[in-house]
Design an enzyme around this catalytic site. Structure first.
Site, PDB file in Angstrom:
ATOM      1  N   GLY A  18     -15.282   6.021 -29.813  1.00  0.00           N
ATOM      2  CA  GLY A  18     -14.417   7.197 -29.704  1.00  0.00           C
ATOM      3  C   GLY A  18     -14.612   8.130 -30.878  1.00  0.00           C
ATOM      4  O   GLY A  18     -14.605   7.690 -32.034  1.00  0.00           O
ATOM      5  N   GLY A  20     -12.711  11.171 -31.503  1.00  0.00           N
ATOM      6  CA  GLY A  20     -11.636  12.152 -31.676  1.00  0.00           C
ATOM      7  C   GLY A  20     -11.438  12.298 -33.185  1.00  0.00           C
ATOM      8  O   GLY A  20     -12.366  12.092 -33.980  1.00  0.00           O
ATOM      9  N   PHE A  21     -10.225  12.612 -33.591  1.00  0.00           N
ATOM     10  CA  PHE A  21      -9.968  12.781 -35.028  1.00  0.00           C
ATOM     11  C   PHE A  21     -10.231  11.488 -35.796  1.00  0.00           C
ATOM     12  O   PHE A  21     -10.841  11.494 -36.862  1.00  0.00           O
ATOM     13  CB  PHE A  21      -8.514  13.205 -35.253  1.00  0.00           C
ATOM     14  CG  PHE A  21      -8.233  14.608 -34.845  1.00  0.00           C
ATOM     15  CD1 PHE A  21      -8.871  15.665 -35.458  1.00  0.00           C
ATOM     16  CD2 PHE A  21      -7.316  14.892 -33.845  1.00  0.00           C
ATOM     17  CE1 PHE A  21      -8.615  16.975 -35.093  1.00  0.00           C
ATOM     18  CE2 PHE A  21      -7.047  16.190 -33.460  1.00  0.00           C
ATOM     19  CZ  PHE A  21      -7.696  17.234 -34.081  1.00  0.00           C
ATOM     20  N   GLU A 181       4.824  24.424 -26.205  1.00  0.00           N
ATOM     21  CA  GLU A 181       3.719  25.366 -26.414  1.00  0.00           C
ATOM     22  C   GLU A 181       3.219  25.927 -25.078  1.00  0.00           C
ATOM     23  O   GLU A 181       2.944  27.121 -24.951  1.00  0.00           O
ATOM     24  CB  GLU A 181       2.594  24.674 -27.193  1.00  0.00           C
ATOM     25  CG  GLU A 181       3.013  24.439 -28.628  1.00  0.00           C
ATOM     26  CD  GLU A 181       2.069  23.601 -29.474  1.00  0.00           C
ATOM     27  OE1 GLU A 181       2.066  23.778 -30.699  1.00  0.00           O
ATOM     28  OE2 GLU A 181       1.347  22.760 -28.922  1.00  0.00           O
ATOM     29  N   ASP A 319      -4.495   7.066 -32.438  1.00  0.00           N
ATOM     30  CA  ASP A 319      -3.466   6.939 -31.405  1.00  0.00           C
ATOM     31  C   ASP A 319      -3.434   5.554 -30.770  1.00  0.00           C
ATOM     32  O   ASP A 319      -2.439   5.190 -30.138  1.00  0.00           O
ATOM     33  CB  ASP A 319      -3.721   7.967 -30.285  1.00  0.00           C
ATOM     34  CG  ASP A 319      -3.103   9.317 -30.578  1.00  0.00           C
ATOM     35  OD1 ASP A 319      -2.625   9.515 -31.710  1.00  0.00           O
ATOM     36  OD2 ASP A 319      -3.098  10.180 -29.680  1.00  0.00           O
ATOM     37  N   ALA A 330      -2.353  13.965 -35.146  1.00  0.00           N
ATOM     38  CA  ALA A 330      -3.717  14.168 -35.625  1.00  0.00           C
ATOM     39  C   ALA A 330      -3.878  13.653 -37.053  1.00  0.00           C
ATOM     40  O   ALA A 330      -4.892  13.009 -37.385  1.00  0.00           O
ATOM     41  CB  ALA A 330      -4.055  15.650 -35.555  1.00  0.00           C
TER      42      ALA A 330
END
Ligand SMILES: Cc1cc2nc3c(=O)[nH]c(=O)nc-3n(C[C@H](O)[C@H](O)[C@H](O)COP(=O)(O)OP(=O)(O)OC[C@H]3O[C@@H](n4cnc5c(N)ncnc54)[C@H](O)[C@@H]3O)c2cc1C
Length: 451
Positions: A18, A20-21, A181, A319, A330
């Protein structure tokens, strides 16, 4: 393990599942380590999830928020990138299984960092997904964008008033940051950006409904900021209904627990699900391979140093990890990923033991509209324009890649200072959403006639 590489000895193999961040920050922390790092992801891009809602509402393009992983890591010579899905973990043999289009291969590791994040949760109602897509991936954002802009297009040519109203109703489920948002941006789109674009409809008459089963808007924020966010949303014309559970979702609308007839059934063509998350399925693979425990949402319970109990060579970060009730943010992902990468580099330089992971809380923020946001940074609470400036700065700093920053700043200027939404291109299939399945348009614009 030694710091200098002995040519006769194979290098320490680190697999990062993975990117991601958490995965990206883990890889970066290993940049100078004497290791052979392999990053595996089922997407070819590193996605900046916090800006997905801007992609879904036409402000940013996919390229601006999701640069290719191999480009981001191109200068990191000890690291290679593989495109594929993690489909198995063998903790005894120390391999992960990668699957691409049904073909499987095994990748050996000496250290494994699992950072596959989380996905949308429909709380056991997966049938809602077809009509109320979530917002977790580029595919999701393209789908939602198609449905939002498609709804205005279809409304423009709709003669029946009730159907036009249904087409111009947007229901967002979940009043956390993503829901707020989304609601704020759809309201701005309707009231501002689409002004003078249509002849038969007035986009400003769109109904935007934000629902949450809980009692609070932005529940993780301080109460003073919750109140500010509520006022700002209401000023934008968003209907906020808290304590209202969604009990059904279908192509034509949603059902809720409300006693109010205008709310118990909301006729809405466009629904967006921003209500819950569950851990990536890779967590279960790790648990089966190692005996690690999962929490109720499928997160892997880790030791204080982010390793799996009994397996100091396997880290679970971001996560996907369950540690000290840390939130799915994040910053948690970046810091825990970097922690795992540094821990492996430390071991490779001859160090022993791993320090516990200590999270530095840098705060959270959510935008409501252009020039309005709420933010907590340590003890400081920001809102309105100042909150929005803080949001702008933080997001520019963390966007990966200089090219992306410049392009994003230009798009923000167009959208926030001007009225434009530069990314409004949708296909017929996207505009029709699930209804496309019942028409001849399922193959989108794939007609070959006349070629
Ligand atoms: C819409 C939205 C808005 C958000 N807004 C904010 C915000 O404003 N502030 C904030 O702090 N946080 C925000 N978050 C949360 C934040 O984005 C996450 O906490 C963060 O992305 C987690 O990072 P991660 O690396 O653990 O997982 P992810 O970023 O989800 O990355 C996981 C990676 O693993 C890959 N992957 C998954 N399964 C597999 C598999 N089987 N095989 C191979 N690869 C796989 C995925 O393709 C992905 O690249 C938001 C999230 C969303 C969805």
């Amino acid at each position: 393990m030694t710091g200098t590489h002995d040519a006769a000895r194979p290098r320490h193999r680190v697999v990062i599942a993975g990117c991601g961040f958490a995965g990206l920050f883990a890889a970066r922390a290993l940049k100078h380590a004497p290791a052979e790092v392999t990053v595996v992801d089922r997407a070819n891009h590193h996605l900046f999830q916090p800006l997905l809602y801007q992609m879904a509402t036409g402000i940013l393009s996919e390229g601006e928020i999701a640069p290719p992983i191999r480009d981001v890591l191109r200068r990191q010579v000890n690291t290679k990138v593989l495109f594929g899905e993690i489909a198995g973990v063998d903790a005894q043999r120390r391999t992960v299984t990668i699957e691409v289009l049904g073909s499987r291969s095994n990748l050996p590791y000496d250290s494994l960092i699992v950072a596959t994040g989380a996905t949308q949760s429909y709380f056991g109602n997966d049938q809602f997904a077809r009509d109320a897509p979530g917002l977790k991936t580029i595919d999701d954002a393209l789908e939602v964008r198609g449905r939002i802009f498609g709804a205005f297009e279809l409304a423009e040519k709709e003669a029946d008033a009730a159907e036009r109203e249904r087409l111009l109703t947007f229901a967002i489920v979940g009043a956390g940051p993503t829901g707020v948002e989304m609601a704020g941006q759809i309201a701005e789109l309707a009231h501002r950006s689409l002004d003078r674009n249509f002849r038969s409809i007035d986009p400003a008459r769109a109904r935007i409904v934000l629902l949450d089963g809980g009692a609070k808007l932005l529940a993780s924020f301080p109460e003073s900021l919750q109140r500010r966010a509520m006022t700002d949303l209401q000023r934008l014309g968003v209907e906020v209904h808290l304590g209202t559970m969604v009990t059904g979702v279908d192509a034509r609308g949603i059902d809720t627990t409300s006693d109010d007839p205008r709310l118990s059934r909301i006729e809405a063509r466009t629904k967006v699900w921003a209500a819950g998350v569950e851990a990536s399925a890779v967590g279960r693979l790790v648990a089966e391979a190692t005996g690690a425990e999962l929490d109720r949402a499928g997160h892997v319970k880790v030791e204080p140093d982010c390793t799996v109990p009994g397996h100091p060579e396997i880290f679970v970060v971001g996560d996907l990890m369950a540690l000290d009730h840390l939130p799915g943010l994040a910053e948690v992902a970046m810091q825990s990923g970097a922690h795992a990468g540094r821990a492996i580099a430390h071991r490779l330089s001859g160090g022993t033991g791993t320090r516990p992971f200590k999270y530095r809380d840098l705060g959270t923020m959510a935008t409501i509209s252009r020039f309005r946001a709420v933010a907590t940074i340590g003890p400081v609470r920001l809102w309105g324009f100042v909150g929005w400036l803080a949001w702008l700065l933080v997001h520019l700093v963390f966007l990966t890649g200089f090219k992306n920053r410049v392009a994003t700043l230009v798009s923000w200027t167009v959208a926030f200072v001007g009225r434009g939404r530069p990314e409004r291109t949708i296909t017929l299939r996207q505009a029709l959403g699930p209804e496309a399945e019942n028409t001849d348009h399922a193959a989108d614009s794939g007609h070959e006639e006349g070629r």
